[in-house]
Design a protein around this motif. Structure first.
Motif, PDB file in Angstrom:
ATOM      1  N   PRO A  91       0.827  -1.216   0.000  1.00  0.00           N
ATOM      2  CA  PRO A  91       0.000   0.000   0.000  1.00  0.00           C
ATOM      3  C   PRO A  91       0.854   1.256   0.000  1.00  0.00           C
ATOM      4  O   PRO A  91       1.961   1.269   0.506  1.00  0.00           O
ATOM      5  N   GLY A  92       0.361   2.265  -0.550  1.00  0.00           N
ATOM      6  CA  GLY A  92       1.095   3.525  -0.576  1.00  0.00           C
ATOM      7  C   GLY A  92       0.464   4.472  -1.566  1.00  0.00           C
ATOM      8  O   GLY A  92      -0.643   4.255  -2.054  1.00  0.00           O
ATOM      9  N   HIS A  93       1.193   5.539  -1.889  1.00  0.00           N
ATOM     10  CA  HIS A  93       0.610   6.551  -2.749  1.00  0.00           C
ATOM     11  C   HIS A  93       0.398   6.059  -4.175  1.00  0.00           C
ATOM     12  O   HIS A  93      -0.321   6.688  -4.953  1.00  0.00           O
ATOM     13  N   LEU A  94       1.043   4.940  -4.541  1.00  0.00           N
ATOM     14  CA  LEU A  94       0.851   4.398  -5.892  1.00  0.00           C
ATOM     15  C   LEU A  94      -0.460   3.647  -6.018  1.00  0.00           C
ATOM     16  O   LEU A  94      -0.868   3.295  -7.118  1.00  0.00           O
ATOM     17  N   GLY A  95      -1.105   3.372  -4.928  1.00  0.00           N
ATOM     18  CA  GLY A  95      -2.341   2.608  -4.972  1.00  0.00           C
ATOM     19  C   GLY A  95      -2.118   1.208  -4.456  1.00  0.00           C
ATOM     20  O   GLY A  95      -0.980   0.721  -4.396  1.00  0.00           O
ATOM     21  N   PRO A  96      -3.183   0.517  -4.060  1.00  0.00           N
ATOM     22  CA  PRO A  96      -3.059  -0.838  -3.513  1.00  0.00           C
ATOM     23  C   PRO A  96      -2.419  -1.776  -4.524  1.00  0.00           C
ATOM     24  O   PRO A  96      -2.783  -1.793  -5.704  1.00  0.00           O
ATOM     25  N   GLY A  97      -1.451  -2.578  -4.040  1.00  0.00           N
ATOM     26  CA  GLY A  97      -0.867  -3.622  -4.863  1.00  0.00           C
ATOM     27  C   GLY A  97       0.173  -3.171  -5.852  1.00  0.00           C
ATOM     28  O   GLY A  97       0.610  -3.959  -6.689  1.00  0.00           O
ATOM     29  N   LEU A  98       0.606  -1.933  -5.837  1.00  0.00           N
ATOM     30  CA  LEU A  98       1.603  -1.473  -6.789  1.00  0.00           C
ATOM     31  C   LEU A  98       2.886  -1.080  -6.065  1.00  0.00           C
ATOM     32  O   LEU A  98       2.850  -0.567  -4.939  1.00  0.00           O
ATOM     33  N   GLN A  99       4.008  -1.277  -6.743  1.00  0.00           N
ATOM     34  CA  GLN A  99       5.302  -0.891  -6.186  1.00  0.00           C
ATOM     35  C   GLN A  99       6.156  -0.292  -7.298  1.00  0.00           C
ATOM     36  O   GLN A  99       6.110  -0.746  -8.439  1.00  0.00           O
ATOM     37  N   GLU A 100       6.908   0.709  -6.934  1.00  0.00           N
ATOM     38  CA  GLU A 100       7.690   1.439  -7.939  1.00  0.00           C
ATOM     39  C   GLU A 100       9.058   0.801  -8.134  1.00  0.00           C
ATOM     40  O   GLU A 100       9.721   0.402  -7.177  1.00  0.00           O
ATOM     41  N   PHE A 101       9.472   0.736  -9.414  1.00  0.00           N
ATOM     42  CA  PHE A 101      10.776   0.203  -9.793  1.00  0.00           C
ATOM     43  C   PHE A 101      11.463   1.196 -10.718  1.00  0.00           C
ATOM     44  O   PHE A 101      10.820   1.927 -11.474  1.00  0.00           O
ATOM     45  N   ARG A 102      12.793   1.178 -10.655  1.00  0.00           N
ATOM     46  CA  ARG A 102      13.604   1.921 -11.611  1.00  0.00           C
ATOM     47  C   ARG A 102      13.705   1.071 -12.877  1.00  0.00           C
ATOM     48  O   ARG A 102      13.891  -0.145 -12.820  1.00  0.00           O
ATOM     49  N   GLY A 153      13.890   5.735 -16.027  1.00  0.00           N
ATOM     50  CA  GLY A 153      12.607   6.208 -15.539  1.00  0.00           C
ATOM     51  C   GLY A 153      12.048   5.264 -14.482  1.00  0.00           C
ATOM     52  O   GLY A 153      12.751   4.383 -13.959  1.00  0.00           O
ATOM     53  N   THR A 154      10.767   5.441 -14.151  1.00  0.00           N
ATOM     54  CA  THR A 154      10.136   4.583 -13.151  1.00  0.00           C
ATOM     55  C   THR A 154       8.871   3.959 -13.723  1.00  0.00           C
ATOM     56  O   THR A 154       8.251   4.495 -14.658  1.00  0.00           O
ATOM     57  N   VAL A 155       8.507   2.820 -13.107  1.00  0.00           N
ATOM     58  CA  VAL A 155       7.289   2.122 -13.485  1.00  0.00           C
ATOM     59  C   VAL A 155       6.710   1.479 -12.235  1.00  0.00           C
ATOM     60  O   VAL A 155       7.448   1.018 -11.358  1.00  0.00           O
ATOM     61  N   ALA A 156       5.389   1.484 -12.103  1.00  0.00           N
ATOM     62  CA  ALA A 156       4.723   0.852 -10.967  1.00  0.00           C
ATOM     63  C   ALA A 156       4.168  -0.501 -11.417  1.00  0.00           C
ATOM     64  O   ALA A 156       3.486  -0.581 -12.452  1.00  0.00           O
ATOM     65  N   LEU A 157       4.456  -1.535 -10.632  1.00  0.00           N
ATOM     66  CA  LEU A 157       4.083  -2.895 -11.009  1.00  0.00           C
ATOM     67  C   LEU A 157       3.375  -3.603  -9.862  1.00  0.00           C
ATOM     68  O   LEU A 157       3.722  -3.401  -8.692  1.00  0.00           O
ATOM     69  N   PRO A 158       2.411  -4.480 -10.170  1.00  0.00           N
ATOM     70  CA  PRO A 158       1.794  -5.302  -9.132  1.00  0.00           C
ATOM     71  C   PRO A 158       2.708  -6.472  -8.796  1.00  0.00           C
ATOM     72  O   PRO A 158       3.490  -6.922  -9.635  1.00  0.00           O
ATOM     73  N   PRO A 159       2.637  -7.019  -7.590  1.00  0.00           N
ATOM     74  CA  PRO A 159       3.533  -8.110  -7.204  1.00  0.00           C
ATOM     75  C   PRO A 159       3.207  -9.404  -7.937  1.00  0.00           C
ATOM     76  O   PRO A 159       2.062  -9.679  -8.288  1.00  0.00           O
ATOM     77  N   VAL A 160       4.252 -10.186  -8.195  1.00  0.00           N
ATOM     78  CA  VAL A 160       4.115 -11.508  -8.811  1.00  0.00           C
ATOM     79  C   VAL A 160       5.011 -12.485  -8.068  1.00  0.00           C
ATOM     80  O   VAL A 160       5.978 -12.092  -7.410  1.00  0.00           O
ATOM     81  N   GLY A 161       4.699 -13.771  -8.180  1.00  0.00           N
ATOM     82  CA  GLY A 161       5.509 -14.800  -7.573  1.00  0.00           C
ATOM     83  C   GLY A 161       6.615 -15.263  -8.500  1.00  0.00           C
ATOM     84  O   GLY A 161       6.575 -15.046  -9.728  1.00  0.00           O
ATOM     85  N   ALA A 162       7.617 -15.913  -7.931  1.00  0.00           N
ATOM     86  CA  ALA A 162       8.727 -16.444  -8.729  1.00  0.00           C
ATOM     87  C   ALA A 162       8.195 -17.406  -9.788  1.00  0.00           C
ATOM     88  O   ALA A 162       7.311 -18.222  -9.532  1.00  0.00           O
ATOM     89  N   GLY A 163       8.711 -17.283 -11.005  1.00  0.00           N
ATOM     90  CA  GLY A 163       8.328 -18.162 -12.107  1.00  0.00           C
ATOM     91  C   GLY A 163       7.176 -17.666 -12.941  1.00  0.00           C
ATOM     92  O   GLY A 163       6.865 -18.269 -13.980  1.00  0.00           O
ATOM     93  N   THR A 164       6.536 -16.565 -12.538  1.00  0.00           N
ATOM     94  CA  THR A 164       5.394 -16.055 -13.285  1.00  0.00           C
ATOM     95  C   THR A 164       5.814 -15.617 -14.688  1.00  0.00           C
ATOM     96  O   THR A 164       6.735 -14.800 -14.842  1.00  0.00           O
ATOM     97  N   TYR A 165       5.148 -16.154 -15.693  1.00  0.00           N
ATOM     98  CA  TYR A 165       5.390 -15.829 -17.103  1.00  0.00           C
ATOM     99  C   TYR A 165       6.847 -16.034 -17.519  1.00  0.00           C
ATOM    100  O   TYR A 165       7.379 -15.301 -18.358  1.00  0.00           O
ATOM    101  N   VAL A 166       7.482 -17.034 -16.928  1.00  0.00           N
ATOM    102  CA  VAL A 166       8.844 -17.415 -17.319  1.00  0.00           C
ATOM    103  C   VAL A 166       8.797 -18.832 -17.882  1.00  0.00           C
ATOM    104  O   VAL A 166       8.205 -19.728 -17.269  1.00  0.00           O
ATOM    105  N   ARG A 167       9.408 -19.026 -19.045  1.00  0.00           N
ATOM    106  CA  ARG A 167       9.530 -20.357 -19.627  1.00  0.00           C
ATOM    107  C   ARG A 167      10.916 -20.892 -19.282  1.00  0.00           C
ATOM    108  O   ARG A 167      11.916 -20.447 -19.851  1.00  0.00           O
ATOM    109  N   PRO A 168      10.990 -21.859 -18.350  1.00  0.00           N
ATOM    110  CA  PRO A 168      12.310 -22.326 -17.920  1.00  0.00           C
ATOM    111  C   PRO A 168      13.027 -23.109 -19.013  1.00  0.00           C
ATOM    112  O   PRO A 168      12.400 -23.759 -19.861  1.00  0.00           O
TER     113      PRO A 168
END
Length: 432
Positions: A91-102, A153-168
């Motif tokens: 939670p924060g100013h970006l809205g629920p479920g979002l986190q800022e990344f460089r 720049g910056t981008v706000a992203l929702p959290p994901v678990g390890a392996g999400t949308y990755v083809r091993p």
């Protein structure tokens, strides 16, 4: 409609009826005759030419597929542990479920990326290599803003678990694994797999070279006016097209005569060809019934050829054996009879021995209408399989009905012990 068992699963398929031979027993005789064809040496063929052949050896993967971890989506490669709020969001100013990344340097497909540092997200394209330090991808449409900002720049992203949308790496094929067994027919998907593994050639069983010999004084070639009593030779064209469609090499010969000597001369000429030119198999049509002028029977007297009558309609009269070392199969002369003989007798045997041609797919379906069948015979009826899974007969059982054959897309197998079947009866259907 459901998948069907093979005819060999029916006990009655092996039965003799009077002097008639059962269909499965005749297939076994054909398989014994043609078994040496499976021992022909393998040939290494370019992939572009291998379609329709069968593998001559197990295909072992020289590499893994995918060869590296890669992105399944256009999005942002991230380290899942960087989401401080966990999967419930931060939670924060970006809205629920979002986190800022460089935003790190973008990763196009076909490039080797730099290691991803903590707190960064790298724009990544579908199929591109996952950077070290990243273990998940967030699709671009879930980003805020929904696009790819410039590096730094910056981008706000929702959290994901390890392996999400990755083809091993190796999640599809592991290096060293047998991916296709010897005898596997090579269709487009199998050719595509070999290409994806970087192979330029594959070991194949070369297609059979078959000579089709139509016999009969009544035969006329297409395109010329018919004389009284003549018919056009449909057999050679029909069977030739069927064999070529199935991946075999077929050459047509017509003996427009009922003189046994003329057919014998043609067969002797074929048998005398050099090893690289003589056919692997000769198939004749006509002259195998019980009449007084059966030229094929007379021409093959003194050779290792047997003539029998099968418990099958159409296609009852049959012959098989060898002529001066060349395997020979003799089909009846009516067009539908010779075509059914190919589909029901010879094609399944070659599919089992060589892998190509492929066997017809078999399903179970309900009859649209009642039918009658001669007791003690496997009756093969031409049919169409409807979209609702019900099979309707096309034409009657007679062996001369080319129009009905051309309008069909399936064969109904009426077993030997079924003299009558009502509408709605469950029957075996071969899809053409």
């Amino acid at each position: 409609m459901r998948e069907a068992a093979t005819p060999e699963a029916h006990p009655h398929a092996h039965a003799h009826v009077g002097e008639r031979r059962g269909v499965s027993e005749h297939r076994a005789r054909l398989a014994e005759l043609l078994a040496p064809l499976a021992a022909r040496p393998a040939e290494e063929w370019p992939l572009r030419d291998a379609l329709g052949t069968a593998l001559a050896a197990d295909l072992v993967a020289p590499m893994s597929l995918p060869p590296f971890d890669n992105s399944q989506m256009d999005g942002f490669a991230v380290c899942s542990a960087d989401f401080s709020g966990g999967l419930d969001g931060a939670p924060g100013h970006l809205g629920p479920g979002l986190q800022e990344f460089r935003v790190a340097a973008a990763i196009p497909a076909g490039t080797v990326p730099r290691r991803l540092t903590s707190g960064h997200a790298a724009p990544i394209m579908t199929g591109a290599v996952m950077p070290a330090g990243a273990d998940a991808v967030v699709p671009v449409e879930r980003a805020v803003p929904s696009g790819f900002p410039e590096e730094g720049g910056t981008v706000a992203l929702p959290p994901v678990g390890a392996g999400t949308y990755v083809r091993p790496a190796a999640s599809d094929v592991e290096a060293g694994a047998v991916v296709l067994r010897s005898g596997t027919p090579l269709g487009a998907p199998q050719i595509g797999l070999a290409a994806g593994l970087g192979l330029e050639t594959v070991p194949v069983r070369p297609p059979l070279r078959v000579v089709l010999v139509s016999t009969g004084a009544e035969l006329a070639p297409p395109g010329v006016p018919l004389r009284p009593g003549q018919i056009y030779d449909a057999n050679g064209t029909l069977l030739g097209a069927a064999l070529r469609e199935a991946g075999l090499v077929a050459v047509n010969v017509v003996v427009r005569s009922d003189k046994p000597s003329e057919l014998r001369n043609e067969l002797e000429a074929l048998a005398s060809l050099g090893e690289n030119h003589r056919p692997d198999l000769v198939v004749t049509t006509g002259g195998v019934s019980k009449g007084a002028f059966e030229a094929t029977k007379l021409a093959l007297e003194g050779h290792e050829v047997e003539f029998v009558h099968l418990a099958m309609q159409p296609g009852g009269p049959q012959g098989l054996g060898s002529f001066s070392g060349v395997p020979i199969v003799a089909f009846p002369g009516n067009p539908v009879s010779c075509w059914v003989s190919w589909e029901v007798l010879l094609r399944p045997v070659l599919a089992g021995l060589l892998g190509a041609p492929t066997a017809r797919r078999r399903v179970r379906a309900a009859l649209a209408e009642p039918l009658e069948s001669p007791a003690g015979k496997l009756q093969v009826r031409r049919a169409r399989l409807r979209a609702d899974g019900v099979v309707e007969l096309v034409g009657g059982p007679d062996s001369h009905l080319l129009g009905a054959l051309a309008a069909s897309d399936a064969l109904v197998m009426v077993p030997e012990d079924a003299a009558r079947l009502p509408a709605g009866a469950d029957v075996e259907v071969w899809l053409l």
